[in-house]
Design an enzyme around this catalytic site. Sequence first.
Site, PDB file in Angstrom:
ATOM      1  N   HIS A   1      44.403  35.307  49.223  1.00  0.00           N
ATOM      2  CA  HIS A   1      43.220  35.260  50.087  1.00  0.00           C
ATOM      3  C   HIS A   1      43.132  33.893  50.768  1.00  0.00           C
ATOM      4  CE1 HIS A   1      41.931  38.866  47.953  1.00  0.00           C
ATOM      5  NE2 HIS A   1      42.284  38.251  46.855  1.00  0.00           N
TER       6      HIS A   1
ATOM      7  N   SER B   1      38.197  37.664  48.359  1.00  0.00           N
ATOM      8  CA  SER B   1      38.613  37.578  46.958  1.00  0.00           C
ATOM      9  C   SER B   1      37.496  38.150  46.089  1.00  0.00           C
ATOM     10  CB  SER B   1      38.863  36.120  46.582  1.00  0.00           C
ATOM     11  OG  SER B   1      37.634  35.424  46.499  1.00  0.00           O
TER      12      SER B   1
ATOM     13  N   ASN C   1      42.011  43.354  37.340  1.00  0.00           N
ATOM     14  CA  ASN C   1      42.787  43.613  38.532  1.00  0.00           C
ATOM     15  C   ASN C   1      43.766  44.760  38.230  1.00  0.00           C
ATOM     16  OD1 ASN C   1      44.597  43.384  40.633  1.00  0.00           O
ATOM     17  ND2 ASN C   1      44.356  41.152  40.736  1.00  0.00           N
ATOM     18  N   PRO C   2      43.777  45.823  39.032  1.00  0.00           N
ATOM     19  CA  PRO C   2      44.691  46.931  38.735  1.00  0.00           C
ATOM     20  C   PRO C   2      46.153  46.491  38.599  1.00  0.00           C
ATOM     21  CG  PRO C   2      43.127  47.601  40.393  1.00  0.00           C
ATOM     22  CD  PRO C   2      42.898  46.134  40.160  1.00  0.00           C
ATOM     23  N   SER C   3      46.582  45.508  39.365  1.00  0.00           N
ATOM     24  CA  SER C   3      47.995  45.101  39.214  1.00  0.00           C
ATOM     25  C   SER C   3      48.231  44.428  37.856  1.00  0.00           C
ATOM     26  CB  SER C   3      48.471  44.201  40.351  1.00  0.00           C
ATOM     27  OG  SER C   3      47.426  43.561  40.986  1.00  0.00           O
TER      28      SER C   3
ATOM     29  N   ASN D   1      39.431  38.773  36.259  1.00  0.00           N
ATOM     30  CA  ASN D   1      40.822  39.066  35.898  1.00  0.00           C
ATOM     31  C   ASN D   1      41.141  38.820  34.425  1.00  0.00           C
ATOM     32  OD1 ASN D   1      41.118  39.689  38.569  1.00  0.00           O
ATOM     33  ND2 ASN D   1      42.161  37.784  39.125  1.00  0.00           N
TER      34      ASN D   1
ATOM     35  N   GLY E   1      36.280  36.828  43.590  1.00  0.00           N
ATOM     36  CA  GLY E   1      35.367  35.723  43.309  1.00  0.00           C
ATOM     37  C   GLY E   1      34.284  35.613  44.363  1.00  0.00           C
TER      38      GLY E   1
END
Length: 376
Positions: A346, A298, A212-214, A193, A300
Amino acid sequence: MRGTELWAASVYLIAMAFLRWVFRLLMVLIVPHSVYVIFYLTSDTHSPRETMADMLRRLRCTNLRRKFSNITSAKRLNMKIFTQELDDFLNCSYNLNMTEQEINRLRLQFCCNATGSIFLTKRNTAVNQTIPYETSIKHTYTMNPAIHSMLPEDIPWSGRRLGRCAVVGSSGILKNSSCGCEIDRADFVIRFNLAYINGSDVGLKTDLITINPSQIQREYNNMEKNPDPLVERVSVYGNASLAIPAFAYTFCTGLSIRALKVLHPVRPQQPVVFFSPEYLRTLDRFWKGRGLKEFRLSSGFMLISTALELCESVHVYGFWPFGTDLQDNPVPYHYYDKLSSHTYMHSMPEEFVRLLQLHSQGALTLHLQPCSSDEC
Ligand SMILES: *[C@@H]1O[C@H](CO)[C@@H](O)[C@H](O)[C@H]1NC(C)=O
Ligand SMILES: *[C@@H]1O[C@H](CO)[C@@H](O)[C@H](O)[C@H]1NC(C)=O
Ligand SMILES: *[C@@H]1O[C@H](CO)[C@@H](O)[C@H](O)[C@H]1NC(C)=O
Ligand SMILES: *[C@@H]1O[C@H](CO)[C@@H](O)[C@H](O)[C@H]1NC(C)=O
Ligand SMILES: *[C@@H]1O[C@H](CO)[C@@H](O)[C@H](O)[C@H]1NC(C)=O
Ligand SMILES: *[C@@H]1O[C@H](CO)[C@@H](O)[C@H](O)[C@H]1NC(C)=O
Ligand SMILES: *[C@@H]1O[C@H](CO)[C@@H](O)[C@H](O)[C@H]1NC(C)=O
Ligand SMILES: *[C@@H]1O[C@H](CO)[C@@H](O)[C@H](O)[C@H]1NC(C)=O
């Protein structure tokens, strides 16, 4: 030294040697064989009292290892006991188990094959191919020629053997950890991220980092008109690949393609890569089959799984989903900002317990304590 003193000293030494011998004999008779061996190996350099303490410590280590190897759920954990036991366990001597490492590598290769399919590439994806979504069976995406031409030829590190890998999460537990130097010594460093990097605590080296797209939507929605902020942000990571889950949810695709179009011409040394939704689906199925039930893993946990397949050894930093550390001090949510909430998307505690299990089995190394600077 006069004659009598010498004589007294000799008697004393002989008596001590005799007592030690008797003590060992008793140990042989009353304690199980394996414990005796430990005792025997250490008895010449310690007093019996120290040896006894050492032996009990090792016994406790063996028991804790057995216990954590078998832990499969974070539900009903008593946090006070858990952190105390974990603190003790982390002080035990640690051994990787090559057999465990190989078993995990083979299982993951067989189920998911990150080697050939972690990202969409020209090699594994054709023009007009139908790309599924990770979380939806209703929607699909058809790979068009323009986007296909911007996919990398192959997986960026293809053909290269990844040696020691560091997977660096963003937990506040890394603050003041001094782990930067140790992380930077890894052969391959994975981050998440667009996390800020800092020489002393988290290191600078980066080979793969997720976006992250958001995050794009929130911070760089103006990127076509003004690409500089995004370009500057990613330049910090040198030539690291930028990995985006473009087909996790339908809203991700447009944002990911926009970022690809902005970065592809100006950062040719930094491949923008899309996770293969098929790879992430198989990974999801793999862990669900092992009892890790959550809506979506997640990133991760996904990339730690990838590392278990691709790396010779896996070192995990900055994964700690609880609000206080092992000494009961508060832990910030991230090491790089002031967010305080520990409300995760998550099931982070469930994932953490799996990591602890893998650590106890000797499949990876979980770093939860500050790093010692003398190793660098
Ligand atoms: C591991 O867990 C299972 C079920 O939770 C239990 O039946 C088993 O005895 C445990 N094994 C060890 C070695 O603790
Ligand atoms: C950790 O282990 C060392 C010996 O290896 C011991 O001296 C020390 O007291 C232990 N610390 C804790 C917190 O158990
Ligand atoms: C290493 O892992 C294998 C497979 O789980 C196990 O059989 C073996 O006992 C482990 N070795 C050690 C030294 O713990
Ligand atoms: C994984 O993918 C590579 C490249 O596509 C392929 O050569 C290899 O056979 C695959 N391995 C397995 C176990 O499916
Ligand atoms: C992809 O589909 C388009 C339209 O259906 C077609 O014109 C084109 O030839 C196809 N390309 C390939 C490589 O299949
Ligand atoms: C880090 O260290 C600084 C100063 O040494 C201290 O003020 C701060 O509270 C520490 N932060 C954490 C999370 O331990
Ligand atoms: C990054 O890529 C550029 C261009 O391909 C290359 O000249 C440079 O040496 C690379 N830097 C590193 C640190 O690998
Ligand atoms: C970054 O490193 C400096 C020391 O080099 C330290 O004072 C600072 O707290 C660190 N910041 C973060 C966010 O880790």
